[in-house]
Design a protein around this motif. Structure first.
Motif, PDB file in Angstrom:
ATOM      1  N   ILE A 253       0.856  -1.180   0.000  1.00 29.14           N
ATOM      2  CA  ILE A 253       0.000   0.000   0.000  1.00 29.14           C
ATOM      3  C   ILE A 253       0.896   1.235   0.000  1.00 29.14           C
ATOM      4  CG2 ILE A 253      -1.795   1.271   1.227  1.00 29.14           C
ATOM      5  CD1 ILE A 253      -2.740  -1.406   0.127  1.00 29.14           C
ATOM      6  N   PRO A 254       0.850   2.065  -1.053  1.00 23.75           N
ATOM      7  CA  PRO A 254       1.759   3.220  -1.128  1.00 23.75           C
ATOM      8  C   PRO A 254       1.395   4.284  -0.099  1.00 23.75           C
ATOM      9  CG  PRO A 254       0.210   3.267  -2.949  1.00 23.75           C
ATOM     10  CD  PRO A 254      -0.008   1.962  -2.244  1.00 23.75           C
ATOM     11  N   ARG A 255       2.378   5.010   0.333  1.00 20.15           N
ATOM     12  CA  ARG A 255       2.126   6.064   1.337  1.00 20.15           C
ATOM     13  C   ARG A 255       1.226   7.153   0.756  1.00 20.15           C
ATOM     14  NH1 ARG A 255       1.780   3.700   5.393  1.00 20.15           N
ATOM     15  NH2 ARG A 255       1.483   2.111   3.816  1.00 20.15           N
ATOM     16  N   PHE A 256       1.394   7.462  -0.523  1.00 19.76           N
ATOM     17  CA  PHE A 256       0.508   8.401  -1.207  1.00 19.76           C
ATOM     18  C   PHE A 256      -0.075   7.669  -2.416  1.00 19.76           C
ATOM     19  CE2 PHE A 256       3.255  11.159   1.207  1.00 19.76           C
ATOM     20  CZ  PHE A 256       2.391  12.131   1.672  1.00 19.76           C
ATOM     21  N   PRO A 257      -1.231   7.001  -2.216  1.00 18.59           N
ATOM     22  CA  PRO A 257      -1.785   6.128  -3.258  1.00 18.59           C
ATOM     23  C   PRO A 257      -2.327   6.881  -4.456  1.00 18.59           C
ATOM     24  CG  PRO A 257      -3.251   6.259  -1.354  1.00 18.59           C
ATOM     25  CD  PRO A 257      -2.024   7.027  -0.999  1.00 18.59           C
ATOM     26  N   GLN A 258      -1.512   7.032  -5.481  1.00 21.81           N
ATOM     27  CA  GLN A 258      -1.866   7.837  -6.645  1.00 21.81           C
ATOM     28  C   GLN A 258      -2.986   7.226  -7.487  1.00 21.81           C
ATOM     29  OE1 GLN A 258      -0.628  10.958  -7.615  1.00 21.81           O
ATOM     30  NE2 GLN A 258       0.138  10.892  -5.518  1.00 21.81           N
ATOM     31  N   GLU A 259      -3.191   5.912  -7.379  1.00 22.70           N
ATOM     32  CA  GLU A 259      -4.193   5.268  -8.229  1.00 22.70           C
ATOM     33  C   GLU A 259      -5.623   5.588  -7.800  1.00 22.70           C
ATOM     34  OE1 GLU A 259      -3.899   3.821 -10.940  1.00 22.70           O
ATOM     35  OE2 GLU A 259      -1.921   2.937 -11.113  1.00 22.70           O
ATOM     36  N   ILE A 260      -5.817   5.961  -6.540  1.00 25.96           N
ATOM     37  CA  ILE A 260      -7.183   6.124  -6.066  1.00 25.96           C
ATOM     38  C   ILE A 260      -7.691   7.516  -6.370  1.00 25.96           C
ATOM     39  CG2 ILE A 260      -6.792   4.443  -4.243  1.00 25.96           C
ATOM     40  CD1 ILE A 260      -6.717   6.694  -2.249  1.00 25.96           C
TER      41      ILE A 260
ATOM     42  N   THR B  99     -19.087   9.476  -0.200  1.00 23.88           N
ATOM     43  CA  THR B  99     -18.843  10.737   0.496  1.00 23.88           C
ATOM     44  C   THR B  99     -17.749  10.561   1.538  1.00 23.88           C
ATOM     45  OG1 THR B  99     -20.554  10.253   2.143  1.00 23.88           O
ATOM     46  CG2 THR B  99     -21.229  11.479   0.168  1.00 23.88           C
ATOM     47  N   ILE B 100     -17.139  11.688   1.890  1.00 27.24           N
ATOM     48  CA  ILE B 100     -16.120  11.684   2.931  1.00 27.24           C
ATOM     49  C   ILE B 100     -16.810  11.924   4.266  1.00 27.24           C
ATOM     50  CG2 ILE B 100     -13.999  12.749   3.761  1.00 27.24           C
ATOM     51  CD1 ILE B 100     -13.696  11.370   1.115  1.00 27.24           C
ATOM     52  N   ASN B 101     -16.708  10.967   5.169  1.00 24.68           N
ATOM     53  CA  ASN B 101     -17.260  11.132   6.514  1.00 24.68           C
ATOM     54  C   ASN B 101     -16.415  10.321   7.489  1.00 24.68           C
ATOM     55  OD1 ASN B 101     -18.657   8.382   7.076  1.00 24.68           O
ATOM     56  ND2 ASN B 101     -19.339   8.927   5.016  1.00 24.68           N
ATOM     57  N   PRO B 102     -16.500  10.618   8.776  1.00 21.67           N
ATOM     58  CA  PRO B 102     -15.609   9.951   9.737  1.00 21.67           C
ATOM     59  C   PRO B 102     -15.704   8.429   9.714  1.00 21.67           C
ATOM     60  CG  PRO B 102     -16.630  11.852  10.754  1.00 21.67           C
ATOM     61  CD  PRO B 102     -17.282  11.684   9.412  1.00 21.67           C
ATOM     62  N   LEU B 103     -16.905   7.878   9.507  1.00 18.07           N
ATOM     63  CA  LEU B 103     -17.039   6.426   9.518  1.00 18.07           C
ATOM     64  C   LEU B 103     -16.484   5.796   8.245  1.00 18.07           C
ATOM     65  CD1 LEU B 103     -20.529   5.954  11.210  1.00 18.07           C
ATOM     66  CD2 LEU B 103     -18.252   5.765  12.227  1.00 18.07           C
ATOM     67  N   ALA B 104     -16.641   6.467   7.102  1.00 17.00           N
ATOM     68  CA  ALA B 104     -16.054   5.958   5.862  1.00 17.00           C
ATOM     69  C   ALA B 104     -14.532   5.923   5.964  1.00 17.00           C
ATOM     70  CB  ALA B 104     -16.479   6.819   4.685  1.00 17.00           C
ATOM     71  N   VAL B 105     -13.976   6.874   6.670  1.00 19.25           N
ATOM     72  CA  VAL B 105     -12.521   6.952   6.818  1.00 19.25           C
ATOM     73  C   VAL B 105     -11.970   5.726   7.542  1.00 19.25           C
ATOM     74  CG1 VAL B 105     -10.721   8.226   8.053  1.00 19.25           C
ATOM     75  CG2 VAL B 105     -12.349   9.441   6.612  1.00 19.25           C
ATOM     76  N   HIS B 106     -12.780   5.096   8.388  1.00 18.05           N
ATOM     77  CA  HIS B 106     -12.313   3.905   9.101  1.00 18.05           C
ATOM     78  C   HIS B 106     -11.825   2.838   8.121  1.00 18.05           C
ATOM     79  CE1 HIS B 106     -14.937   4.937  12.853  1.00 18.05           C
ATOM     80  NE2 HIS B 106     -13.742   5.502  12.900  1.00 18.05           N
ATOM     81  N   LEU B 107     -12.606   2.572   7.075  1.00 18.71           N
ATOM     82  CA  LEU B 107     -12.200   1.568   6.094  1.00 18.71           C
ATOM     83  C   LEU B 107     -10.913   1.989   5.392  1.00 18.71           C
ATOM     84  CD1 LEU B 107     -12.611  -0.976   4.375  1.00 18.71           C
ATOM     85  CD2 LEU B 107     -14.010   0.410   2.829  1.00 18.71           C
ATOM     86  N   LEU B 108     -10.833   3.237   4.976  1.00 19.81           N
ATOM     87  CA  LEU B 108      -9.655   3.697   4.244  1.00 19.81           C
ATOM     88  C   LEU B 108      -8.390   3.525   5.076  1.00 19.81           C
ATOM     89  CD1 LEU B 108     -11.062   6.970   2.611  1.00 19.81           C
ATOM     90  CD2 LEU B 108     -11.222   4.602   1.827  1.00 19.81           C
ATOM     91  N   LEU B 109      -8.483   3.845   6.353  1.00 16.57           N
ATOM     92  CA  LEU B 109      -7.309   3.718   7.216  1.00 16.57           C
ATOM     93  C   LEU B 109      -6.972   2.257   7.472  1.00 16.57           C
ATOM     94  CD1 LEU B 109      -7.820   6.618   9.787  1.00 16.57           C
ATOM     95  CD2 LEU B 109      -6.458   6.588   7.689  1.00 16.57           C
ATOM     96  N   GLY B 110      -7.997   1.405   7.579  1.00 16.85           N
ATOM     97  CA  GLY B 110      -7.735  -0.018   7.753  1.00 16.85           C
ATOM     98  C   GLY B 110      -6.980  -0.596   6.571  1.00 16.85           C
ATOM     99  N   ILE B 111      -7.392  -0.241   5.359  1.00 17.71           N
ATOM    100  CA  ILE B 111      -6.695  -0.691   4.153  1.00 17.71           C
ATOM    101  C   ILE B 111      -5.300  -0.086   4.094  1.00 17.71           C
ATOM    102  CG2 ILE B 111      -6.685  -0.594   1.637  1.00 17.71           C
ATOM    103  CD1 ILE B 111      -8.742  -2.521   2.621  1.00 17.71           C
ATOM    104  N   TYR B 112      -5.204   1.190   4.414  1.00 13.45           N
ATOM    105  CA  TYR B 112      -3.934   1.906   4.337  1.00 13.45           C
ATOM    106  C   TYR B 112      -2.877   1.269   5.248  1.00 13.45           C
ATOM    107  CZ  TYR B 112      -0.791   5.989   4.206  1.00 13.45           C
ATOM    108  OH  TYR B 112       0.268   6.827   4.032  1.00 13.45           O
TER     109      TYR B 112
END
Length: 260
Positions: free
Chosen positions: A97-104, A178-191
């Motif tokens: 997982i890249p530190r700055f994921p350019q593909e997304i 949408t960007i919201n605090p709960l959606a961010v949970h998944l992104l950080l888990g993957i990250y």
């Protein structure tokens, strides 16, 4: 399961062909679309448990995942290999997982590293509230015009042919993701995950579709050496392999029919 920033509609090119012979289910990822979000940052096993909550009604399943959705499919295959008949990874699972994921999709590619840092100090809610409050969605026509400009830029950048299903997938993602605090949970888990470790533990028969310019990546050059049950299928182009090559739907169906 779709890539980051997309919804289940992004499976468009695969549906007609695969659904001729198989029951085809499409999932929005948790918090990124119409699925309920996760209530905390997930571990690698938590990602598998989320997939299992949907798949447990069947003894075995075939999974298809693109990008982030592929990482979640890989997590499920890692923890529940006996329940995965076959796995298809569309340009997913074989890279760190890249530190700055350019593909997304923007702005997620820049937001995720920042939020990962802020998560340690409880600052996620503040920045997400600022971002969502600064976005004015009251003018529907302005939003549609903006989405169309972004769509044209996207297909040009990815060198894709414009189709009705691609436009529908793009517009639906803009509407629902949408960007919201709960959606961010998944992104950080993957990250924070390390999918390559699971890649080298793969047990189910796996079809991995990869742009040919990435086949020099060490995990891919080690498939035969480690005896992994992976069929590598190389294509031209970039990350959106199933839109750049609609014939992949037939490759997947043949894989399901004959390779296990």
């Amino acid at each position: 399961m779709p890539g980051m920033g997309w919804t289940a509609e992004s499976a468009g090119p695969l549906i007609d062909v695969i659904a001729e012979q198989y029951n085809f289910h499409r999932l929005d990822l948790p918090g990124l679309g119409r699925s309920d979000p996760l209530t905390q940052i997930p571990s690698w096993k938590d990602l598998a448990i989320w997939v299992h909550a949907y798949c447990q009604k069947w003894p075995k399943v075939r999974l298809i995942g693109h990008g982030l959705g592929g990482v979640m499919a890989l997590a499920y295959a890692d923890h529940y290999p006996e329940r995965v008949y076959q796995l298809v990874l569309l340009d997913a699972g074989y890279q760190p997982i890249p530190r700055f994921p350019q593909e997304i999709a923007k702005p997620l590619r820049y937001l995720v590293p920042i939020l990962n840092f802020l998560a340690s100090f409880g600052g996620i809610n503040t920045i997400v509230r600022w971002m969502t409050s600064s976005h004015d969605s009251s003018n529907a026509m302005a939003s549609v015009n903006r989405w169309e400009r972004e769509f044209q830029q996207f297909v040009e950048r990815q060198q894709l042919l414009i189709t009705g299903e691609l436009r529908e997938a793009f517009y639906t993602a803009r509407q629902w993701v949408t960007i919201n605090p709960l959606a961010v949970h998944l992104l950080l888990g993957i990250y924070r995950s390390k999918p390559i470790n699971a890649f080298f533990r793969l047990q189910p028969a796996t079809l991995l579709v990869v742009p040919e310019h990435r086949t020099h990546y060490p995990p891919l050059t080690q498939i035969d050496e480690k005896g992994l049950p992976i069929l590598l299928y190389e294509v031209t182009g970039g990350h959106y392999v199933h839109y750049a090559h609609p014939e992949i739907a037939y490759v997947i169906r043949d894989f399901f029919d004959h390779w296990n």
